[in-house]
Design a protein around this motif. Sequence first.
Motif, PDB file in Angstrom:
ATOM      1  N   ALA A 211       0.721  -1.439   0.073  1.00 41.67           N
ATOM      2  CA  ALA A 211      -0.154  -0.012  -0.495  1.00 41.67           C
ATOM      3  C   ALA A 211       0.740   1.509   0.389  1.00 41.67           C
ATOM      4  CB  ALA A 211      -1.155  -0.284   0.439  1.00 41.67           C
ATOM      5  N   ALA A 212       2.472   1.115   0.473  1.00 44.79           N
ATOM      6  CA  ALA A 212       2.743   2.299   0.457  1.00 44.79           C
ATOM      7  C   ALA A 212       4.264   2.344  -0.453  1.00 44.79           C
ATOM      8  CB  ALA A 212       4.105   1.999   1.554  1.00 44.79           C
ATOM      9  N   GLY A 213       3.394   2.077  -1.793  1.00 45.30           N
ATOM     10  CA  GLY A 213       4.318   2.245  -2.849  1.00 45.30           C
ATOM     11  C   GLY A 213       5.709   1.025  -3.363  1.00 45.30           C
ATOM     12  N   ILE A 214       5.724  -0.092  -2.365  1.00 42.04           N
ATOM     13  CA  ILE A 214       6.821  -0.796  -2.433  1.00 42.04           C
ATOM     14  C   ILE A 214       6.913  -2.143  -3.701  1.00 42.04           C
ATOM     15  CG2 ILE A 214       8.463  -2.570  -0.919  1.00 42.04           C
ATOM     16  CD1 ILE A 214       8.868   0.245   0.175  1.00 42.04           C
ATOM     17  N   LYS A 215       7.567  -1.423  -3.643  1.00 43.99           N
ATOM     18  CA  LYS A 215       8.063  -2.782  -5.000  1.00 43.99           C
ATOM     19  C   LYS A 215       8.747  -4.228  -4.969  1.00 43.99           C
ATOM     20  CE  LYS A 215       5.333  -0.290  -8.028  1.00 43.99           C
ATOM     21  NZ  LYS A 215       4.301   0.091  -6.879  1.00 43.99           N
ATOM     22  N   GLU A 216      10.122  -4.252  -4.390  1.00 45.57           N
ATOM     23  CA  GLU A 216      10.774  -5.020  -3.307  1.00 45.57           C
ATOM     24  C   GLU A 216      11.242  -5.603  -2.173  1.00 45.57           C
ATOM     25  OE1 GLU A 216      14.492  -3.875  -6.205  1.00 45.57           O
ATOM     26  OE2 GLU A 216      13.392  -3.417  -7.732  1.00 45.57           O
ATOM     27  N   PHE A 217      11.400  -6.737  -2.450  1.00 43.13           N
ATOM     28  CA  PHE A 217      10.817  -7.278  -0.983  1.00 43.13           C
ATOM     29  C   PHE A 217      11.831  -7.996  -0.618  1.00 43.13           C
ATOM     30  CE2 PHE A 217       6.357  -6.570  -2.856  1.00 43.13           C
ATOM     31  CZ  PHE A 217       5.728  -5.285  -1.993  1.00 43.13           C
ATOM     32  N   ILE A 218      12.891  -8.021   0.480  1.00 39.20           N
ATOM     33  CA  ILE A 218      13.851  -8.561   0.801  1.00 39.20           C
ATOM     34  C   ILE A 218      13.871  -9.044   2.786  1.00 39.20           C
ATOM     35  CG2 ILE A 218      16.448  -8.097   1.018  1.00 39.20           C
ATOM     36  CD1 ILE A 218      15.952  -5.402  -0.678  1.00 39.20           C
ATOM     37  N   PHE A 219      13.574  -9.837   2.548  1.00 34.35           N
ATOM     38  CA  PHE A 219      13.532 -11.227   3.019  1.00 34.35           C
ATOM     39  C   PHE A 219      14.773 -11.272   4.201  1.00 34.35           C
ATOM     40  CE2 PHE A 219       8.673 -12.211   3.877  1.00 34.35           C
ATOM     41  CZ  PHE A 219       8.199 -11.921   3.331  1.00 34.35           C
ATOM     42  N   VAL A 220      15.439 -10.427   5.439  1.00 31.04           N
ATOM     43  CA  VAL A 220      16.765 -11.671   6.087  1.00 31.04           C
ATOM     44  C   VAL A 220      15.811 -12.532   6.562  1.00 31.04           C
ATOM     45  CG1 VAL A 220      18.575 -11.074   7.425  1.00 31.04           C
ATOM     46  CG2 VAL A 220      17.613  -9.025   6.286  1.00 31.04           C
ATOM     47  N   THR A 221      16.648 -13.533   6.312  1.00 27.44           N
ATOM     48  CA  THR A 221      16.518 -14.821   7.539  1.00 27.44           C
ATOM     49  C   THR A 221      16.796 -15.216   7.820  1.00 27.44           C
ATOM     50  OG1 THR A 221      16.615 -16.382   5.846  1.00 27.44           O
ATOM     51  CG2 THR A 221      14.249 -15.226   5.082  1.00 27.44           C
ATOM     52  N   SER A 222      16.875 -17.323   8.614  1.00 21.97           N
ATOM     53  CA  SER A 222      17.823 -17.382   9.109  1.00 21.97           C
ATOM     54  C   SER A 222      17.622 -18.871   8.772  1.00 21.97           C
ATOM     55  CB  SER A 222      17.852 -17.636  10.397  1.00 21.97           C
ATOM     56  OG  SER A 222      16.635 -17.698  11.108  1.00 21.97           O
ATOM     57  N   ARG A 223      17.571 -19.968   8.988  1.00 22.77           N
ATOM     58  CA  ARG A 223      17.718 -21.470   9.588  1.00 22.77           C
ATOM     59  C   ARG A 223      16.338 -21.345  10.029  1.00 22.77           C
ATOM     60  NH1 ARG A 223      23.028 -23.927  11.915  1.00 22.77           N
ATOM     61  NH2 ARG A 223      22.934 -21.740  12.189  1.00 22.77           N
ATOM     62  N   GLY A 224      15.674 -22.810   9.395  1.00 28.76           N
ATOM     63  CA  GLY A 224      14.220 -22.895   9.410  1.00 28.76           C
ATOM     64  C   GLY A 224      12.922 -21.809   9.408  1.00 28.76           C
ATOM     65  N   LYS A 225      13.311 -21.272   8.310  1.00 25.86           N
ATOM     66  CA  LYS A 225      12.148 -20.059   7.661  1.00 25.86           C
ATOM     67  C   LYS A 225      11.961 -20.244   6.613  1.00 25.86           C
ATOM     68  CE  LYS A 225      12.323 -16.645  11.434  1.00 25.86           C
ATOM     69  NZ  LYS A 225      11.748 -16.693  12.164  1.00 25.86           N
TER      70      LYS A 225
END
Length: 297
Positions: A48-62
């Motif tokens: 809704a805020a206009g974000i087009k690129e989504f970057i997830f910082v994850t770890s094991r088990g995700k």
Amino acid sequence: MRRKVIKAVFPVAGLGTRFLPATKAVPKEMMTLVDRPLIQYAIDEARAAGIKEFIFVTSRGKSALEDYFDTAPELEASLRRKGKDDLLQTLKQTNMESGAIAYIRQHRALGLGHAVWCARRLIADEPFAVILPDDVIAGEKGCLQQMVEAYEETGGCMVAAMEVPPSKASAYGILDVEQDLGHQVKVKGMIEKPNADEAPSNLAVIGRYILTPQVMRNLNKMRSGTGGEIQLTDAIAEEIQAGRDVYGYRFRGQRFDCGSKAGFLQATVAFGLGRNDLRDEFSHYLDELMAVRNAAQ
Ligand code: G1P
């Protein structure tokens, strides 16, 4: 012309120990408020805020997070065969355009600042948002959208801010206010989790940020702060010391701390009551429950 904010970082590497044993096998971001996982609320707010690129910082088990945002061909085929168009429609919100979502692993739990720094190459030299999915914010206009609109006027770094009782200050980043402009406050310092007697105000940082790429460069220094962790708060405070503007933004909306059990339960009740398909039955139940409780007192 200021550069548009189109990238957002979602730090989702935490172990979620406060929700054990559930989080032994389920990432806490997949826990559901009514029928949608926490991460879906965060993604919707970002979109809704206009974000087009989504970057997830994850770890094991995700890996459940990656599956959640992938297509599910067998499930979709089965729903199509049965003519369940409404459910197919529901699944659409989990679909991401190919290449719009990226996953990066934080290999060691060195703090929120370090988690955000893990995304530095994808952020490159652009302003970016950070959303902490534990903080769920209900409101007519999404919190991040409100902030993006304010940022378009001000530039600089901006953090979501909310008044908290003094006894709770030690759970948050706390702002040292230079000038109170109403919705916005100009900040002259930020302290991560101060002792109650050292808190410079009762204005706490809530998990929404708009940051300049310089914050990534500050994080490069890998300075450890409160709790021996690399703190995002410190990297933002460094901007103030360098003479650049940092703002707190008092958002409109109700924030739920879904990183705590009590907050999660409150959010469940509020979102349950907010749903047309559940409101009548659920509020009837709550009324009855209160009547029984009051009678017993
Ligand atoms: C993080 C930030 C803190 C902020 C909080 C908001 O802390 O470090 O500055 O106030 O999120 O939820 P955490 O709750 O991850 O310990």
